[in-house]
Scaffold this motif. Structure first.
Motif, short mmCIF file in Angstrom:
data_model
loop_
_atom_site.label_atom_id
_atom_site.label_comp_id
_atom_site.label_asym_id
_atom_site.label_seq_id
_atom_site.Cartn_x
_atom_site.Cartn_y
_atom_site.Cartn_z
N GLY A 272 -55.27 -29.64 -17.64
CA GLY A 272 -55.29 -30.89 -16.90
C GLY A 272 -53.95 -31.59 -16.78
N ILE A 273 -52.91 -30.98 -17.31
CA ILE A 273 -51.61 -31.62 -17.33
C ILE A 273 -50.99 -31.68 -15.94
CG2 ILE A 273 -49.85 -29.79 -17.62
CD1 ILE A 273 -50.71 -32.58 -20.03
N GLU A 274 -50.24 -32.77 -15.66
CA GLU A 274 -49.53 -32.84 -14.38
C GLU A 274 -48.02 -32.72 -14.59
OE1 GLU A 274 -51.25 -36.03 -11.76
OE2 GLU A 274 -52.74 -36.01 -13.38
N VAL A 275 -47.54 -33.31 -15.69
CA VAL A 275 -46.12 -33.19 -15.99
C VAL A 275 -45.95 -32.77 -17.45
CG1 VAL A 275 -43.91 -34.40 -16.19
CG2 VAL A 275 -45.41 -34.87 -14.24
N ALA A 276 -45.07 -31.80 -17.67
CA ALA A 276 -44.75 -31.32 -19.02
C ALA A 276 -43.27 -31.53 -19.26
CB ALA A 276 -45.09 -29.83 -19.14
N ILE A 277 -42.93 -31.89 -20.50
CA ILE A 277 -41.53 -32.15 -20.83
C ILE A 277 -41.18 -31.47 -22.15
CG2 ILE A 277 -39.76 -33.96 -20.89
CD1 ILE A 277 -42.12 -35.97 -20.29
N LEU A 278 -39.99 -30.89 -22.18
CA LEU A 278 -39.45 -30.37 -23.43
C LEU A 278 -38.15 -31.12 -23.72
CD1 LEU A 278 -39.73 -28.12 -25.68
CD2 LEU A 278 -37.98 -26.89 -24.38
N PHE A 279 -38.05 -31.64 -24.94
CA PHE A 279 -36.84 -32.34 -25.37
C PHE A 279 -36.16 -31.53 -26.47
CE2 PHE A 279 -39.86 -35.62 -24.06
CZ PHE A 279 -39.10 -36.45 -23.24
N ARG A 280 -34.87 -31.33 -26.34
CA ARG A 280 -34.16 -30.70 -27.45
C ARG A 280 -32.76 -31.31 -27.57
NH1 ARG A 280 -29.99 -27.10 -26.39
NH2 ARG A 280 -29.94 -26.33 -24.25
N THR A 281 -32.28 -31.32 -28.79
CA THR A 281 -30.94 -31.85 -29.04
C THR A 281 -29.94 -30.74 -28.77
OG1 THR A 281 -31.94 -33.19 -30.76
CG2 THR A 281 -29.54 -33.07 -30.75
N THR A 282 -28.92 -31.02 -27.98
CA THR A 282 -27.92 -30.00 -27.65
C THR A 282 -26.86 -29.96 -28.77
OG1 THR A 282 -26.50 -31.53 -26.46
CG2 THR A 282 -28.22 -30.43 -25.19
N SER A 283 -25.95 -29.00 -28.66
CA SER A 283 -24.93 -28.86 -29.71
C SER A 283 -24.03 -30.08 -29.79
CB SER A 283 -24.11 -27.60 -29.47
OG SER A 283 -23.66 -27.57 -28.14
N ASP A 284 -23.87 -30.81 -28.68
CA ASP A 284 -23.03 -32.01 -28.77
C ASP A 284 -23.88 -33.28 -28.97
OD1 ASP A 284 -24.08 -32.14 -26.26
OD2 ASP A 284 -22.18 -32.51 -25.21
N SER A 285 -25.09 -33.07 -29.54
CA SER A 285 -25.96 -34.18 -29.93
C SER A 285 -26.45 -35.03 -28.77
CB SER A 285 -25.27 -35.09 -30.96
OG SER A 285 -25.09 -34.35 -32.14
N ARG A 286 -26.48 -34.45 -27.58
CA ARG A 286 -27.16 -35.12 -26.49
C ARG A 286 -28.56 -34.51 -26.38
NH1 ARG A 286 -23.94 -36.35 -21.43
NH2 ARG A 286 -23.58 -34.12 -21.17
N ILE A 287 -29.37 -35.03 -25.48
CA ILE A 287 -30.75 -34.54 -25.40
C ILE A 287 -30.94 -33.83 -24.06
CG2 ILE A 287 -33.21 -35.15 -25.54
CD1 ILE A 287 -31.64 -35.94 -28.07
N LYS A 288 -31.33 -32.56 -24.13
CA LYS A 288 -31.67 -31.81 -22.92
C LYS A 288 -33.14 -32.05 -22.63
CE LYS A 288 -31.61 -28.26 -19.83
NZ LYS A 288 -31.47 -26.82 -20.04
#
Ligand SMILES: [Mn+2]
Length: 343
Positions: A272-288
């Motif tokens: 039933g999902i409409e939007v899926a999101i993956l969050f990860r911290t990059t090597s320079d501590s930003r968020i992809k």
């Protein structure tokens, strides 16, 4: 040369393709490049293009803005096809080149450090992303109706009369396979399936290539997935789901970006999902932030607002901030953009 823009249709498209094939076959050496953190389409399209040019007698090599993905190095007919990153050889190749070919992006920012190295060269652009606010100058075949850039590279090689070597056929099959999520997503059009069918007729082996792409995970990937799964959150009446990749676990298992392949499919596969999101911290501590949408939901506007880009149903951005704050902000944006529920 014309600026990159949506490909014309009909006879004008045929003319554009002829002009591109002519430009491709006239130049040597050629430098082929693609967007940073190349996926299967970018890597496959670049390999097929370089192999095609080589078959036609050109000296063609790939300059990759970020290290060529380990996951797709099996596509390289010769490891030397990729120029050593940031080497004098790479710089000299770009200086001597008579043509640059950019595949799977039209955005100068997405080819990173390669952009300044190919500046001033005659350029061919082969892409299927919606044109953004900036585009690489050149002779362009940009068609957002194509499932993969590889589908357009196929069209160019077909117009040139091949040849259909094993390296070219495999690389293009992987390009189309990966950008359609294994022929599952909305972009799996009749044209894309016809391209895939032709590639199988030409010798592409679906199961071997499926296993080479999707069934070669290292155990540490599952260790990381195990921890990421604990973060899976379903929100807004089941319409939005997300998962985060714990940075501590990522570092502990010694993961690389290649180990994250398919992680975004976890929230995407929630019923039933409409939007899926993956969050990860990059090597320079930003968020992809990787976003996936099921039509009619669209996420490229959100990615753009966050400084990224992509397609309506698959887009991404890298943002600064603390993970929990970024999650809160992005989920809020996603919920605000969700289409009204009908009925
Ligand atoms: Mn693509």
């Amino acid at each position: 040369m014309a600026r990159a823009a949506q490909a014309p249709t009909g006879p004008a498209r045929d003319e554009r393709i002829d002009a591109i094939v002519e430009a491709l076959l006239a130049a040597s050496p050629v430098v082929v490049t693609m967007h940073a953190n190349a996926d299967g389409d970018a890597a496959g399209s670049a390999v097929a293009m370089a192999a095609f040019l080589t078959e036609h007698g050109a000296d063609a090599r790939i300059a990759s803005p970020t290290p060529f993905s380990e996951s797709f190095s099996f596509l390289l007919p010769d490891p030397e096809m990729v120029l050593p990153a940031k080497s004098e050889e790479e710089a000299a190749w770009c200086r001597r080149a008579g043509l640059a070919v950019v595949v799977d992006t039209s955005d100068p920012r997405r080819i990173g450090r390669i952009n300044s190295m190919i500046r001033g060269l005659p350029t061919v652009v082969v892409d299927h992303h919606p044109p953004g606010d900036r585009s690489i100058d050149g002779l362009a075949l940009v068609d957002t109706g194509a499932a993969a850039a590889g589908e357009l590279v196929f069209e160019l090689i077909e117009r040139a009369g091949g040849p259909w070597t094993e390296a070219i056929v495999r690389a293009l099959y992987v390009a189309v396979l990966t950008d359609t999520g294994g022929f599952r997503f909305q972009n799996t059009t009749p044209d894309c399936l016809r391209t895939a069918a032709r590639l199988v007729e030409l010798g592409a082996e679906p199961e071997a290539l499926y296993r080479a792409v999707y069934s070669r995970f290292r155990p540490r990937r599952f260790e990381l997935l195990h921890e990421a799964l604990a973060t899976l959150t379903v929100h807004h009446g089941g319409r939005v789901a997300w998962m985060t990749v714990p940075k501590e676990a990522y570092d502990r298992v010694g993961a690389t970006v290649d180990d994250l392949e398919g992680f975004v499919d976890v929230p995407r596969d929630v019923e039933g999902i409409e939007v899926a999101i993956l969050f990860r911290t990059t090597s320079d501590s930003r968020i992809k932030v990787s976003l996936r949408a099921l039509a009619p939901a669209r996420v490229h506007g959100i990615a753009r607002a966050l400084g990224g880009g992509g397609h309506p149903q698959a887009a991404a951005a890298v943002v600064s901030g603390k993970l929990d704050k970024v999650v809160e902000r992005v989920v809020e944006m996603v919920v605000a953009e969700l289409p009204a529920v009908r009925g």
